[in-house]
Design a protein around this motif. Structure first.
Motif, mmCIF file in Angstrom:
data_model
loop_
_atom_site.group_PDB
_atom_site.id
_atom_site.type_symbol
_atom_site.label_atom_id
_atom_site.label_comp_id
_atom_site.label_asym_id
_atom_site.label_seq_id
_atom_site.Cartn_x
_atom_site.Cartn_y
_atom_site.Cartn_z
ATOM 1 N N SER A 1 0.812 -1.212 0.000
ATOM 2 C CA SER A 1 0.000 0.000 0.000
ATOM 3 C C SER A 1 0.848 1.265 0.000
ATOM 4 N N GLY A 2 0.542 2.150 -0.928
ATOM 5 C CA GLY A 2 1.254 3.425 -1.002
ATOM 6 C C GLY A 2 0.458 4.579 -0.428
ATOM 7 N N GLU A 3 -0.853 4.398 -0.314
ATOM 8 C CA GLU A 3 -1.697 5.515 0.107
ATOM 9 C C GLU A 3 -2.819 5.117 1.055
ATOM 10 N N HIS A 4 -3.383 3.939 0.874
ATOM 11 C CA HIS A 4 -4.627 3.606 1.575
ATOM 12 C C HIS A 4 -4.417 3.156 3.011
ATOM 13 N N GLY A 5 -3.259 2.590 3.290
ATOM 14 C CA GLY A 5 -3.000 2.121 4.643
ATOM 15 C C GLY A 5 -3.442 0.685 4.866
ATOM 16 N N VAL A 6 -3.230 0.225 6.072
ATOM 17 C CA VAL A 6 -3.500 -1.170 6.432
ATOM 18 C C VAL A 6 -4.901 -1.314 7.018
ATOM 19 N N GLY A 7 -5.163 -0.541 8.052
ATOM 20 C CA GLY A 7 -6.482 -0.539 8.682
ATOM 21 C C GLY A 7 -6.952 -1.938 9.032
ATOM 22 N N LEU A 8 -8.214 -2.213 8.690
ATOM 23 C CA LEU A 8 -8.753 -3.558 8.881
ATOM 24 C C LEU A 8 -8.511 -4.423 7.660
#
Lengths: 467, 467
Positions: free
Chosen positions: A413-420
């Motif tokens: 991921s370059g922008e969206h992040g890991v999150g859930l």
């Protein structure tokens, strides 16, 4: 569910009008740009750092989790209250506190909408470059927490590169300042950059000091079409090798092009296999010269069409191809999984080829577009959830796409992040020792694990010592 | 002292030739660019991350501290073994592993000397901008650990801004990678930036991935002399306000000028009260245009002299004024305390005025020069340690200088770091909660407090929970 005593304490902190507990009021805080949905136990809208601090102290005392949220435009579920508890919304903290034209800095609250901030600084001849696709509604606090990028990142960098200092409420409730308003500063650890991109797991941002730039004199947009992916990818390297770093180098693959052309009929030549939308900015004379240089550099690389805008209206016309991508995609299938892998710039053709093979293997349509200048490709797996087996095939494809990016020296991921949404995959990218070190930092700052638990690391976090 | 069993184990890890225990061999690892000196119990020269890891594991087991060291050119005692224990020198790890001209990245070991690295990338038409004054001998690992700056930081940023990824041995001995070789990446916490500037307290860097730029086409140097500090300071803001961000904006005050002129007779006009040495780089035509614009912008601000270099030889001639500062200073007094405060750019005249008052109050000569573009001023308190009372007066002056910078929204250090020399003052700048959060991070990664203990935070660190 939170009992009425706790709800009463929350109301005492933020005011009764700023606590929501009715399902119909909370629904719009239960989802984001993913297709996941989790209803919180309550939603609070604090007005300042002191109120945020009081909420976090209460959460520690009573043991309920707190999920910070800006506009909820995230693509990875980072703001969703999966474990139950309260959603803390930052949108009431929405003042631009100052724009300092002499030192080129601005101080804002986290709930300011990105585009609004850009417009205000531009009125003063200044420039805040980060331009995530969500900028019309996303908040600056969310941008910082996720380290948002955008097309201009190739020249200017991501949100993190513009954050000089923060006011943050730590999970304990302590209110601290990090960084400052000077361009340099090496006293203590860089907690500012640690907080940027930490996805709301290490602290709640209540003020941001941004670095600004002078607004560029002029810009020049070029739409360039190539007869192969390789040609377009080589063009990217050749332009940068030619000492020109464009503001944007947006890429679209054949599937994307077909999709847009079928729906909007923009006159893309049939031999076109890949598009690069190139923009340069800066001194008016220099960008004209650079446009000529770019044309000369990319001409031998299978260039099928080169159109350069002569003015703002023509520029908007050329950007249309890119802007129409999203509305076109759903013609393929109604549902999409939007991933945003990154590979080293030179590996873009390799990863596209790997994705083509994955598409064949799993029999799911995939379209690729994104920010070729920094190797950041938005990979859209287009599916119809109603077709039995298709969501599972898509999941298999996504996992292999992540692995392809990692094999080529990239990231998931370059922008969206890991999150859930990417937490189950994080061990593909990070070693147990890396994750151990990150969890140790989380645990050090949030020993009771009350702030945005369950995000980033699979199966909760904050329970292990350093790796 | 370490007993012979431990020394034997160290020899088994790094080889007997790479362990020093004789006083005469260890002397040159007992000091740095400060005037402090501490003899270690032993010095080790590991060859790779595995050996560093084994040393740190041994240190944890046996409970001795480890002090990482590059070239020992630091200005804050960050590499000095104050608590006893071993100095771990990174200079054997001195390979440039690769320079990737397509993706504009390089991977190096930490012991590579900064200038050597610059020369190698420049041979390939690439550019590594960070240029600390120590670049002829300092190592890249040390530059990263201290987040080294330099004159070009105003346009290009400091070392941290070029670090994309690291291989780091954590205090536990675990070897991890942080970041990577992509321009974007948001998976997990940004341990890379946390390590940059952590002064060797959180991990030992064994590999660095740097971002590079295309080497600028051309540069243009201008020596500009003003009849007042205010004029020079206003010039800085006016140039940047005029949408020109020079590569360097080096500043020298009247005391500095007098000092250089007295010794070297460069023909500085007597009415000159402040110098700005300005350099722009980039496209050849553009920089000529910018030089003209700069001249027009600064002319009304009390400009006494404007000289623009027409070629590299003339450029070197103009830089002479700046380069001769250090050799001239000791004409005032033999000893100096070299601080490097930062204030917001517009506050440079205010801080200079505050420093003039401090100079009067404590009766110590002070000369100021440095990087006006980012508000980073090198404040040199020139003393003779033999004169009774003078060192104490200088200490009083330094503390007030730090306070002046902080009062004006600045920081105590822009480049040199905290180390030992500023640790007693850190509470002037950071709140107990800020320090608490930093110590919690330190303790999370180094629970036994074996890595570079006693640095940055007064009275040791790593014993408290989050603030």
């Amino acid at each position: 569910m939170l009992d009425s005593r706790i709800l009463g304490e929350l109301a005492a902190i933020v005011g009764a009008d700023n606590v929501l507990t009715e399902k119909q009021d909370m629904l719009c805080y239960s989802y984001d740009a993913t297709q996941m949905e989790f209803l919180p136990s309550a939603v609070v809208h604090p007005a300042n750092a002191q109120e945020v601090s009081a909420v976090l102290k209460l959460a520690n005392r009573e043991g309920f989790p707190v999920f910070p949220r800006g506009a909820g435009s995230g693509f990875s579920g980072g703001a969703l209250p999966k474990a139950g508890g309260i959603v803390l919304v930052t949108t009431r903290m929405n003042r631009i506190l100052r724009i300092d034209t002499e030192n080129l800095i601005a101080e804002v609250e986290p709930g300011v909408v990105t585009e609004l901030f850009q417009q205000e600084v531009e009125k003063l001849g200044l420039f805040y470059p980060p331009d995530p696709a969500s900028l019309k509604f996303s908040t600056l606090g969310g941008n910082v927490a996720e380290n948002a990028g955008g097309p201009r990142a190739v020249k200017y960098g991501c949100t993190k590169d513009f954050v000089m200092g923060l006011e943050v409420v730590l999970p304990s409730g302590a209110i601290i300042r990090t960084g400052g308003e000077t361009y340099k500063g090496v006293v203590g650890y860089d907690l500012t950059k640690l907080l940027c991109g930490s996805e709301g797991t290490l602290g709640i941002i209540t003020r941001i000091i941004f670095k600004l730039l002078p607004y560029p004199d002029a810009k020049k947009t070029m739409l360039t079409i190539f007869d192969s992916i390789d040609g377009a990818a080589k063009a990217v390297s050749a332009i940068i090798g030619g000492k020109i770093i464009p503001t944007t180098l947006e890429f679209m693959d054949y599937a994307t092009l077909q999709c847009v052309e079928r729906r909007f009929n923009l006159g893309i030549p049939p031999e076109g296999r890949a598009v690069l939308l190139i923009e340069v900015d800066g001194d008016r004379d220099l960008i004209e010269k650079q446009a000529g240089q770019i044309h000369a550099i990319i001409k031998p690389l299978g260039l099928v069409q080169f159109r350069a805008a002569e003015n703002a209206v023509e520029s908007e016309q050329l950007w249309k191809v890119r802007r129409l991508v999203s509305p076109s995609l759903r013609d393929i299938n109604p549902d999409k999984t939007n991933e945003d892998i990154v590979v080293p710039r030179s590996k873009v053709p390799d990863v596209i080829r790997r994705i083509e093979a994955i598409q064949q293997k799993y029999d799911v349509p995939i379209v690729n577009f994104g920010h070729a200048g920094d190797g950041n490709i938005h990979v859209n797996v287009m599916i119809d959830k109603q077709i039995p087996g298709m969501p599972e095939r898509a999941e298999g494809a996504v996992k292999e796409i992540f692995q392809a990016a990692l094999d080529l020296g990239g990231t998931m991921s370059g922008e969206h992040g890991v999150g859930l949404s990417k937490a189950p995959y994080i061990e593909l990218e990070l070693s147990p020792d890396q994750i151990g070190a990150m969890k140790a930092v989380k645990h050090a700052l949030d020993p009771n694990n009350i702030l945005n638990p369950g995000k980033m690391f699979p199966g909760g976090e904050g329970t292990h010592a350093a790796g």
